[in-house]
Each structure stands twice: as C-alpha cells, then as structure tokens.
Design a protein around this motif. Structure first.
Motif, PDB file in Angstrom:
ATOM      1  N   ALA A 134       1.057   4.166  -2.792  1.00  0.00           N
ATOM      2  CA  ALA A 134       0.847   5.653  -2.503  1.00  0.00           C
ATOM      3  C   ALA A 134       2.041   6.427  -2.900  1.00  0.00           C
ATOM      4  O   ALA A 134       1.755   7.669  -3.396  1.00  0.00           O
ATOM      5  CB  ALA A 134       0.439   5.654  -0.823  1.00  0.00           C
TER       6      ALA A 134
ATOM      7  N   ASP B 256       2.075   6.966  -6.575  1.00  0.00           N
ATOM      8  CA  ASP B 256       1.049   7.999  -6.901  1.00  0.00           C
ATOM      9  C   ASP B 256       1.691   9.382  -6.645  1.00  0.00           C
ATOM     10  O   ASP B 256       1.377  10.154  -7.632  1.00  0.00           O
ATOM     11  CB  ASP B 256      -0.176   7.785  -5.936  1.00  0.00           C
ATOM     12  CG  ASP B 256      -1.038   6.716  -6.489  1.00  0.00           C
ATOM     13  OD1 ASP B 256      -0.688   6.283  -7.672  1.00  0.00           O
ATOM     14  OD2 ASP B 256      -1.837   6.159  -5.786  1.00  0.00           O
TER      15      ASP B 256
ATOM     16  N   THR C 239       0.786  -1.036   0.088  1.00  0.00           N
ATOM     17  CA  THR C 239       0.055   0.030   0.010  1.00  0.00           C
ATOM     18  C   THR C 239       0.911   1.251  -0.013  1.00  0.00           C
ATOM     19  O   THR C 239       0.608   2.145  -0.560  1.00  0.00           O
ATOM     20  CB  THR C 239      -0.993   0.070   1.253  1.00  0.00           C
ATOM     21  OG1 THR C 239      -1.561  -1.083   1.378  1.00  0.00           O
ATOM     22  CG2 THR C 239      -1.872   1.106   1.237  1.00  0.00           C
TER      23      THR C 239
END
Ligand code: FAD
Ligand code: SF4
Length: 508
Positions: free
Chosen positions: A493, A496, A489
C-alpha cells in the motif's frame, strides 16, 4: 572519379575503414556538424561540445595528413543540417556520385544513408575486435547469450592475459574480489582535465547559443578533444587509478564521483582510442607487476567482454530493439531525472553529478538511476532517451543494450538473465549516500522508509508470474512470503501511495 568519404563524429580514427579504402589524391572527406544529430534527443551540452570540438581537431589532423576535407560547420549558412543532406550538397558541388562510409553505430543513420540516391558503400567498422558476422556466428544456436562465455572467446582471440590456453592467474574472472565499498580518500588520484584551446572555446560559445535549455552544465569543460589528450587520459589512468580499479569498481561515494574509474569511454566511443591499445596498456601494467590481477582482468573484461558483447547484441537484435518493453512499463520519466528536487539522496547525487559533468560510473547508472526507473515501472523508451541524452559516452549501439537490456530488462532477458533490482540495503552497503538522506534505509515501511525498500517488493509482486520461477530469484520470493501478512499489505500500500505521488508530480 572522385568519391565522397564520410567520416561521422564518432569515427575519428585515422585507420578508419572508410579512410583505408580511399585515396587522398582523388577522394574528398566529408564531415558535417548538423542540428539533426545535436537535437534528436536533448544531448548534454558537454557531449555536444566534445563531439564538435573533437571533429574540428580531427579534420585538422586529416588535412595535415594530406586529405582534402569538406567540413560543414553548424553555423554555415548553406548547411542543410542533416548528414544525408550534406552528402547530397557535396555531391552536387563536386559531381561525385559514390560515397564510402564506415557503417554507423546506429540503425537510424544506417537507414538514412541507405535511403539517399547516392551509391553508398558501407564498410564494416573494424575498430571493434568482434565483427557483426563473427558475433552472429558465436550466437547461432545458443539458447542464451552470456557475456562470460563470449568474453573467454575474446581473451583467446586477443591473447590478452593468457598463459597458453589458460587464463593468467588460473581464473577467467576475478569479480568476487571487486565488490567492495570504498572510503573517502583525499589522496585518491583525480582524472586529468584538459583546458579548452581556441577551437574548443569557439565550440563552447556555439553550443551555448545553439542548444540552450538542454539539461546539464556546459562549463567547466575539461574533456580531452584530441587523440593526444585521449592517450594522456589513458596513461594517467593506467599509471595512477588502475591499481584500485577492481577494488573500487562497484563503490559509490557522494563526494568522489569518479573513484578509480578510467573516464575513457568517450574517447573509445569517438574513436580517439582503440580498444586493443587500451587493453594492451593495462595488460602491460599487470605484467610489470604494478597492478593486481583483479584490477587488470576486471578492466579488460569491461572492454573486450562487455563493450564488444553489447555491440554484438545491438546489431543482432535489429532496429526495433529500442522499442522493446517486455514488462509493459508505461510511467513517464519522473522530473527528478532532469534535476527536480528529490529527498532521495542517492538519486539527487547521481543526477546532480550527471548534470555537472555528463558522467556517472556504471554502478550509479545501473543501481541508482536504472534501478529506480525499473522499480518504479518507467517506460523503457523514455529511460533509453534519457541515458542517450545525458552521458558524455552515449551512442546508441552501446547505450541501448545497457539501458533496454541490462538495466530495464525490457528485452526479456537477452542481455541479463535476471533484472538488476535491489532494495536500499545494496545502495547502503556500496555507498555513503544513505547517511545524508531524509529517508531511513533501515526502515522497511512507514513515512521515513527508504522508497527503494517499498518499491523493491512492489516490483517483485507486480511481476511475480514472470520471475517467481527464475531460479536466481526464487529465494527473494520465499523471503517475501515468509514475512508477516500485515507487513506485506502495508509495504504494498505504501508502495502504491509512493508511485501515486510520483505520478502526480508531488515531491518525493
Ligand atoms: P570504467 O568503469 O573505467 O570502465 C572501463 C571501460 O569499460 C569503459 O570506458 C567502457 O568503455 C567499458 N565498459 C564498462 N562497462 C561497460 C558496459 N556495460 N558496456 C559497454 N562498455 C563498458 N557505456 C558507454 O560507453 N556508453 C553508454 O551510453 C553507456 N550507457 C549505459 C547505460 C546504463 C543504464 C548502464 C548501466 C551502463 C551504461 N554504459 C555505457 C556502461 C558504463 O556505465 C560506462 O561505459 C562507464 O561508466 C564509462 O565510464 P569509464 O570510462 O570511467 O568506465
Ligand atoms: Fe537512496 Fe534509500 Fe539510501 Fe536514501 S535511504 S540514499 S533513498 S537508498
């Protein structure tokens, strides 16, 4: 009746098919420097200068051989500044209505010639070992086109490094010997540089005034511009760098941009050298026991394998090839490709050397600039325009399959069975870039993590549906799936966030 014999800037070969079909007693050779070609992408100034100077020298060679040449200089007041326009102008002046040309290496120009009101005969470009029809016949009925099988056909056809029906050394391909890193070596031979003569000096001044603002340095300019220069470059490579070509083929060193590469692609692509003579020279070095088999085979494979293969692909795939975008990537090309600052040392070095010398070797193009663009999801058409613009050897027939196909996988696997993507670990293994980088290649997440480490998994996750079933990529998905869920995760992230900074034009 007089015919016009078109010789384009990348057709500087005395045995060109158009010249073989012409008669110096009656026909007129047409050569033209035009703005349309210099500007349709912002070519590197050294590339423009190379093409113009080589054209001017070649026109002299043709005149010396008894040809009449109508040569349009870029700054001639009557220059219509396009190839069809110059043909029409010469036709009007001479009354000629027929044109003989060797087929251009670009659909755009083929279409432009076909659209003129003149009677244009396009002859095959037989400077290549494999004709378009021969390639189409080879490709017919194959589910996948693989360079390796094509290459074996070309070895048989040319007899290069063959012992009867078998490959010399008992293997077709010695690539597993060619994946070594390299160490800095002050004694490594440097590629020769050619001092500009009066013709080149004049061209350099012209390029300086007519193409300001293009990315890249014009000076110092050290490329060869004649066949004699090109032969000297080949000789220098074969005598000095070739023995280490194989071992150092995939290596990258920040203070040695050329390593043991040949730097002959511009001469081959302009027609100053032919592929067969280059390979025969390399094969002779091996036969004489002066270079190891992995070096000679690896080199010959690049020329009669890859170079011919990508040309076959370009003409087989058709004019829409450069618009392919299988992965649906749409990011703008980040400004760092045009020299904006980046903390990523590998990219900063690869782009920096490209600006300085209009050259980067294959692994820099594929695994640094290409890899990053693919991981970041840049629109492949923009990536294609960049490669076409910035490299000394870039002509569409060879650049597009390498960029759209091999590097960006935008053709959906025509050229490469899987995308060339890697995390920072590959770059670290093959180069000395990471030691001098603000990012940490060993860190997988966090503010200092190498962006390639984040984007690699981000890319694989974005395109999971497409690639998870590819047997050559399944292992990577298994590795990812076994990682701790919180880590995954975090990596996504941070990926991103990195891409958001890239889009916003923030420094990365
Ligand atoms: P060396 O490494 O010494 O290789 C010897 C020769 O083999 C080259 O001169 C070249 O003629 C041939 N060769 C090697 N690899 C390839 C290949 N993949 N495709 C075709 N020929 C090859 N090459 C171009 O000539 N023009 C281009 O516009 C071009 N664009 C590229 C774009 C990308 C994204 C990538 C990954 C590769 C591209 N290449 C292109 C292929 C390759 O990078 C260059 O041919 C090579 O770096 C030229 O330098 P060199 O002469 O020192 O090559
Ligand atoms: Fe490139 Fe990452 Fe190495 Fe920096 S740490 S040089 S960004 S691979």
């Amino acid at each position: 009746a007089m015919r016009l014999i078109l010789v384009l800037g990348d057709q500087l070969t005395e045995t060109l098919s158009a010249l073989r079909h012409a008669d110096p007693a009656t026909d007129l050779v047409v050569m033209a420097e035009v703005m349309a070609e210099g500007r349709y992408v912002p070519h590197h100034p050294q590339k423009i200068a190379l093409v113009l100077s080589a054209m001017r020298h070649f026109a002299q060679t043709l005149r010396g051989a008894g040809w009449r040449v109508a040569y349009s200089r870029l700054d001639d007041p009557d220059n219509s500044q396009s190839i069809p326009g110059e043909l029409l102008r010469r036709a009007a002046a001479t009354g000629a209505t027929a044109v003989i040309a060797t087929t251009p290496g670009e659909w755009r120009l083929i279409h432009a010639l076909e659209a003129t009101p003149l009677r244009v005969t396009l002859l095959p470009d037989d400077r290549f070992l494999c004709s378009a029809s021969e390639f189409a016949a080879w490709a017919e009925g194959r589910k996948q086109l693989r360079m390796e099988f094509f290459y074996r056909e070309m070895r048989r056809k040319t007899g290069l490094m063959m012992e009867g029906d078998s490959p010399a050394g008992g293997q077709w391909n010695f690539d597993h010997d060619n994946r070594k890193p390299a160490k800095p070596d002050l004694l490594r031979p440097r590629p020769p540089r050619f001092a500009p003569d009066a013709v080149t000096d004049e061209v350099l001044a012209l390029v300086e005034t007519r193409f300001p603002g293009h990315f890249g340095r014009l000076r110092p300019f050290g490329w060869g511009v004649t066949r004699a220069d090109a032969l000297a470059a080949l000789d220098h490579f074969a005598s000095h760098a070739l023995p280490r070509f194989g071992d150092e083929q995939d290596a990258m060193l920040q203070d040695d941009p050329t390593l043991s590469h040949a730097l002959i692609s511009p001469y081959l692509n302009l027609g100053l050298l032919t592929p067969l003579e280059v390979c025969q020279r390399v094969s002779a070095e091996w036969q004489a026991g002066r270079v190891p088999v992995n070096a000679a085979e690896g080199f010959i494979r690049q020329i009669i394998g890859w170079r011919e293969f990508v040309r076959g692909i370009y003409f087989l795939q058709g004019p829409d090839y450069t618009a392919r975008n299988t992965l649906g990537h749409d990011r703008a090309l980040p400004p760092l490709y045009w020299g904006a600052n980046t903390k990523m040392n590998c990219l900063s070095r690869a782009v920096g050397q490209t600006g300085d010398m209009a050259y980067a070797h294959h692994i820099q193009r594929l695994m640094v600039t290409g890899n990053f663009a693919l991981l970041a999801g840049v629109d492949p058409a923009r990536v294609h325009e960049w490669y076409l613009a910035v490299y000394i050897d870039a002509f569409e027939w060879v650049e597009a399959p390498n960029t759209i196909g091999m590097s960006q996988w935008a053709d959906g696997g025509v050229v490469g069975s899987k995308p060339y993507v890697s995390s920072g670990a590959y770059i670290d293994r093959m180069s000395d870039y990471c030691g001098g980088c603000a990012y940490r290649v060993k860190e997988k997440s966090g503010p200092d993590a190498c962006p390639f480490n984040l984007l690699y998994w981000h890319f694989l996750t974005r395109h999971r549906d497409r690639f998870a079933g590819n047997p050559r990529m399944a292992q990577m998905y298994r590795t990812w799936d076994k990682m701790d869920a919180a880590h995954r995760t975090r990596v996504l992230a941070e990926g991103d966030a990195f891409l958001a900074r890239l889009s916003a034009g923030d420094p990365v």
